[in-house]
Design a protein around this motif. Sequence first.
Motif, mmCIF file in Angstrom:
data_model
loop_
_atom_site.group_PDB
_atom_site.id
_atom_site.type_symbol
_atom_site.label_atom_id
_atom_site.label_comp_id
_atom_site.label_asym_id
_atom_site.label_seq_id
_atom_site.Cartn_x
_atom_site.Cartn_y
_atom_site.Cartn_z
ATOM 1 N N THR A 165 2.999 8.363 22.972
ATOM 2 C CA THR A 165 3.826 7.902 24.181
ATOM 3 C C THR A 165 3.942 6.403 24.079
ATOM 4 O OG1 THR A 165 1.831 7.987 25.305
ATOM 5 C CG2 THR A 165 3.178 9.824 25.624
ATOM 6 N N ASN A 166 3.184 5.805 23.080
ATOM 7 C CA ASN A 166 3.447 3.935 22.972
ATOM 8 C C ASN A 166 4.794 3.860 22.898
ATOM 9 O OD1 ASN A 166 3.298 1.487 22.087
ATOM 10 N ND2 ASN A 166 2.439 1.945 20.296
ATOM 11 N N PRO A 167 5.550 2.991 23.734
ATOM 12 C CA PRO A 167 6.905 2.745 23.943
ATOM 13 C C PRO A 167 7.328 1.640 22.757
ATOM 14 C CG PRO A 167 5.829 1.826 25.541
ATOM 15 C CD PRO A 167 4.691 2.353 25.072
ATOM 16 N N LYS A 168 6.275 1.188 22.371
ATOM 17 C CA LYS A 168 6.358 -0.139 21.393
ATOM 18 C C LYS A 168 6.729 0.467 20.152
ATOM 19 C CE LYS A 168 3.985 -3.536 23.683
ATOM 20 N NZ LYS A 168 2.532 -4.333 23.723
ATOM 21 N N GLY A 169 7.461 -0.367 19.261
ATOM 22 C CA GLY A 169 7.713 -0.205 17.822
ATOM 23 C C GLY A 169 8.880 0.972 17.826
ATOM 24 N N ASN A 170 9.638 1.114 18.539
ATOM 25 C CA ASN A 170 10.739 2.011 18.478
ATOM 26 C C ASN A 170 12.109 1.305 17.774
ATOM 27 O OD1 ASN A 170 12.731 3.811 19.024
ATOM 28 N ND2 ASN A 170 12.201 4.250 21.048
ATOM 29 N N GLY A 171 12.297 1.659 16.617
ATOM 30 C CA GLY A 171 13.536 1.075 15.947
ATOM 31 C C GLY A 171 13.309 -0.071 15.166
ATOM 32 N N TYR A 172 12.050 -0.342 14.832
ATOM 33 C CA TYR A 172 11.617 -1.570 13.864
ATOM 34 C C TYR A 172 10.451 -1.411 13.124
ATOM 35 C CZ TYR A 172 9.257 -3.056 18.154
ATOM 36 O OH TYR A 172 8.306 -3.192 19.176
ATOM 37 N N TYR A 173 9.965 -2.184 12.164
ATOM 38 C CA TYR A 173 8.959 -2.016 11.350
ATOM 39 C C TYR A 173 7.922 -2.855 12.159
ATOM 40 C CZ TYR A 173 11.652 -0.195 7.531
ATOM 41 O OH TYR A 173 12.199 0.818 6.590
ATOM 42 N N THR A 174 6.689 -2.464 12.415
ATOM 43 C CA THR A 174 5.649 -3.150 12.945
ATOM 44 C C THR A 174 4.383 -2.579 12.780
ATOM 45 O OG1 THR A 174 4.603 -3.763 14.957
ATOM 46 C CG2 THR A 174 5.983 -2.157 15.180
ATOM 47 N N LEU A 175 3.168 -3.193 12.410
ATOM 48 C CA LEU A 175 1.860 -2.601 12.415
ATOM 49 C C LEU A 175 1.020 -2.975 13.374
ATOM 50 C CD1 LEU A 175 0.036 -1.134 10.273
ATOM 51 C CD2 LEU A 175 -0.655 -3.387 9.563
ATOM 52 N N LYS A 176 1.317 -3.938 14.018
ATOM 53 C CA LYS A 176 0.284 -4.385 14.988
ATOM 54 C C LYS A 176 0.408 -3.592 16.347
ATOM 55 C CE LYS A 176 -1.153 -9.236 14.665
ATOM 56 N NZ LYS A 176 -0.690 -10.594 14.584
ATOM 57 N N GLU A 177 1.792 -3.296 16.777
ATOM 58 C CA GLU A 177 2.192 -2.604 17.884
ATOM 59 C C GLU A 177 1.639 -1.050 17.805
ATOM 60 O OE1 GLU A 177 5.807 -3.507 18.920
ATOM 61 O OE2 GLU A 177 5.442 -5.516 19.830
ATOM 62 N N ARG A 178 1.516 -0.298 16.617
ATOM 63 C CA ARG A 178 1.259 0.920 16.171
ATOM 64 C C ARG A 178 0.221 1.047 15.346
ATOM 65 N NH1 ARG A 178 6.057 2.868 13.612
ATOM 66 N NH2 ARG A 178 5.381 4.936 14.433
ATOM 67 N N LYS A 179 -0.773 0.536 15.349
ATOM 68 C CA LYS A 179 -1.660 0.299 14.089
ATOM 69 C C LYS A 179 -2.495 1.688 14.191
ATOM 70 C CE LYS A 179 -4.567 -2.972 11.776
ATOM 71 N NZ LYS A 179 -4.607 -4.440 11.653
ATOM 72 N N TRP A 180 -2.845 2.381 15.340
ATOM 73 C CA TRP A 180 -3.282 3.798 15.427
ATOM 74 C C TRP A 180 -2.755 4.979 14.646
ATOM 75 C CZ3 TRP A 180 -7.661 6.689 15.735
ATOM 76 C CH2 TRP A 180 -7.569 7.721 16.073
ATOM 77 N N GLU A 181 -1.348 4.934 15.007
ATOM 78 C CA GLU A 181 -0.406 5.858 14.648
ATOM 79 C C GLU A 181 -0.038 5.894 13.251
ATOM 80 O OE1 GLU A 181 0.051 4.018 17.702
ATOM 81 O OE2 GLU A 181 2.351 4.481 18.132
ATOM 82 N N ILE A 182 0.045 4.760 12.715
ATOM 83 C CA ILE A 182 0.521 4.369 11.309
ATOM 84 C C ILE A 182 -0.775 4.550 10.374
ATOM 85 C CG2 ILE A 182 0.912 2.507 9.762
ATOM 86 C CD1 ILE A 182 3.084 1.503 11.795
ATOM 87 N N SER A 183 -1.883 4.254 10.912
ATOM 88 C CA SER A 183 -3.158 4.638 10.231
ATOM 89 C C SER A 183 -3.444 6.041 9.909
ATOM 90 C CB SER A 183 -4.632 4.051 10.777
ATOM 91 O OG SER A 183 -4.352 2.724 11.057
ATOM 92 N N VAL A 184 -3.215 6.817 11.121
ATOM 93 C CA VAL A 184 -3.252 8.160 11.027
ATOM 94 C C VAL A 184 -2.462 8.796 10.035
ATOM 95 C CG1 VAL A 184 -3.475 10.301 12.143
ATOM 96 C CG2 VAL A 184 -4.564 8.237 13.177
ATOM 97 N N PHE A 185 -0.961 8.582 10.212
ATOM 98 C CA PHE A 185 -0.314 8.853 9.662
ATOM 99 C C PHE A 185 -0.243 8.876 8.077
ATOM 100 C CE2 PHE A 185 4.211 8.990 7.459
ATOM 101 C CZ PHE A 185 4.673 10.323 8.090
ATOM 102 N N LEU A 186 -0.496 7.517 7.662
ATOM 103 C CA LEU A 186 -0.739 7.237 6.092
ATOM 104 C C LEU A 186 -1.941 7.840 5.600
ATOM 105 C CD1 LEU A 186 0.342 3.481 6.191
ATOM 106 C CD2 LEU A 186 1.750 5.348 5.565
ATOM 107 N N PHE A 187 -2.657 7.844 6.316
ATOM 108 C CA PHE A 187 -4.176 8.650 5.760
ATOM 109 C C PHE A 187 -3.671 10.207 5.614
ATOM 110 C CE2 PHE A 187 -7.991 11.082 6.406
ATOM 111 C CZ PHE A 187 -8.639 10.816 5.037
#
Lengths: 274, 359
Positions: free
Chosen positions: B200-222
């Motif tokens: 439900t994190n509204p940030k990082g919608n439609g652009y590349y970012t790591l800082k604003e979605r660190k948790w989601e991206i870490s889980v997905f990449l793992f």
Amino acid sequence: MPNLKDRLREGLEFLSPSNVGKYIQESQIYRSIFRVGVPDSDRKRMLVMLGSVFLHLHPVKVRKSGIRMRYTWCMGGITFFLFLVLTFTGLLLMFYYRPTLEYAYVDIIDLREQVPLGIMREIHRWGAHAMVISVWLHMYRVFMTGSYKPPREFNWNVGVILLVLTLLLSFTGYLLPWDQLAIWAITVGSGMARATPFLGHEGPGAALLTLGDIPLVSNTSDARFALLGGRFVGEAALLRFYVLHCVGLPLVAGFLMAIHFWRIRRDGGISGPV
Amino acid sequence: MEFIKDFINFLSDPKILIVLASALLFVSLRYPHKFYTDRAAAIVFSGMALFLVLSMFDADFRLIVSKPDNVPIVGMLFLVPFFTWFSMREAVRNDKRLADGKPLTEQEETAEKVLTWPDLVYTELICMVVLTVVLIGWSLLLPAPIEEPANPSASPNPSKAPWYFLGLQEMLVYFDPWLAGVVFPSLIIVGLMAIPYIDTNPKGNGYYTLKERKWEISVFLFGFLVLWILLVILGTFLRGPNWSFFGPYEYWDLHKLEALVNVNLSEYIWVKALGMGLPGNPLIREIFGFIAILAYFLAIPAVLAKTSFKRFYNTLGAARYHTMVFLLLAMASLPIKMVLRWLFNLKYIVGIPEYFFNI
């Protein structure tokens, strides 16, 4: 009376490429097909997008940030193009291939040895592998740009189903050459179905489903049997996989792709920062 | 030379490979600005290319890499890291712009609209032409594989599923088919579909970012890079006859023996710890396993909701929170079972082969 030289020059001028092009473009036949003509003005460039059934998948105007290859990697488009290539080459392969134990293998051999343009099977196979990878990369891009977030949640879901269909299409096609690689890969893959909880005869819980003394889930009535049409990968499985590969799965995939593309438009086009 | 080969063979052991890859991923996500630079990419990709070219002189390596169906996976070996680096580099750039109060790379052009013809249509046309050329060239150079005619009575060793399912086949080392072949694939699909409703994190919608979605991206990449792509690569290149591990320069010896000394949790507890025999009733025999599994899926979410996942529980609400934690726990069960196997030779946590119910 003009002399021969002048008439020749007139004739040659008439046949010059620009003149012939102009002649064709002004002909009634051409204008009936391509209503807009050469899109040489902005107005025509918009009309050409609206007029063509293929191009109207796209909007007339797009956000500049959205169409950068740096942003999209073009992976969705590549996946769709590969699907079209696979449909076309697959159709050609169907002219020569018969899904029976007697003919399947020799027909595949003949595709290289006897058939003109003998790389159709190669294009089909390598294109299929490439499509699996391009679907993964497309989803990877969509995830990394957060493009599954509202309002695109549903389209992400359609995409997940399309991913599954891509894998199933590739899986069903894997059996068709009917060589050792094919049947044993499918034997290993479909063997999993026998362990389906409750529905596979070696799955947990299946032993509980009995009617008196008679087990309801046996090796002739479980999920694997339904998938293969038999207890092992045989003629029934070959026919089943062939029908699914050539008709069933592509139809479903095509239907979902229509939804997928439509929803891209409805959900605001290629994603971008708000 | 032999020493280097032995060392690489040693590093490719599943235990070491998976641990190293996970460590590399998480360290790189901790210090993205150091890892996802142009220089790092140049070093890594030229190193990979050099590794591939030099290794081709080894007969065993060449044999497995040049198998026609493995060629696309060699391509994937470069493509997936490339796009990982590429998207993370964009993310690092955007994060720096956000920190500096500048607009995102995408934002600079977002407001501007261009005509689809020619801006998009021509890009697509060029893509199609390039792809067609690549496909035709590839098909001319490399014939599609065809082996001996199908023979149901001669099963090859190893029998491998199609390459994109080899991650699942690799899971069979740690889990029974009903989990590795049915339940986990279903959960992967369900989990992927659940992502937009859990996140439900509204940030990082439609652009590349790591800082604003660190948790989601870490889980997905793992999940994607380690538990899927790496396992596919492992299953393709490093698993030979009897699904034994073979290093990239190792000969696929049909008679390579790997001692299977795996022990069930019930034996560990009843026999080794309590010094008793195994109870006859399977439900009593496996009672500790059942407790462990129930605690894993029921107690952990409740405890986490009060402790380190408190912020998730508060922002997501009960339904989203429990769905997310269940899916995460299911995903984490694979690396957990791997580690238990590597450290304690643990076979089954719950083992009731009478009913095909082994976890």
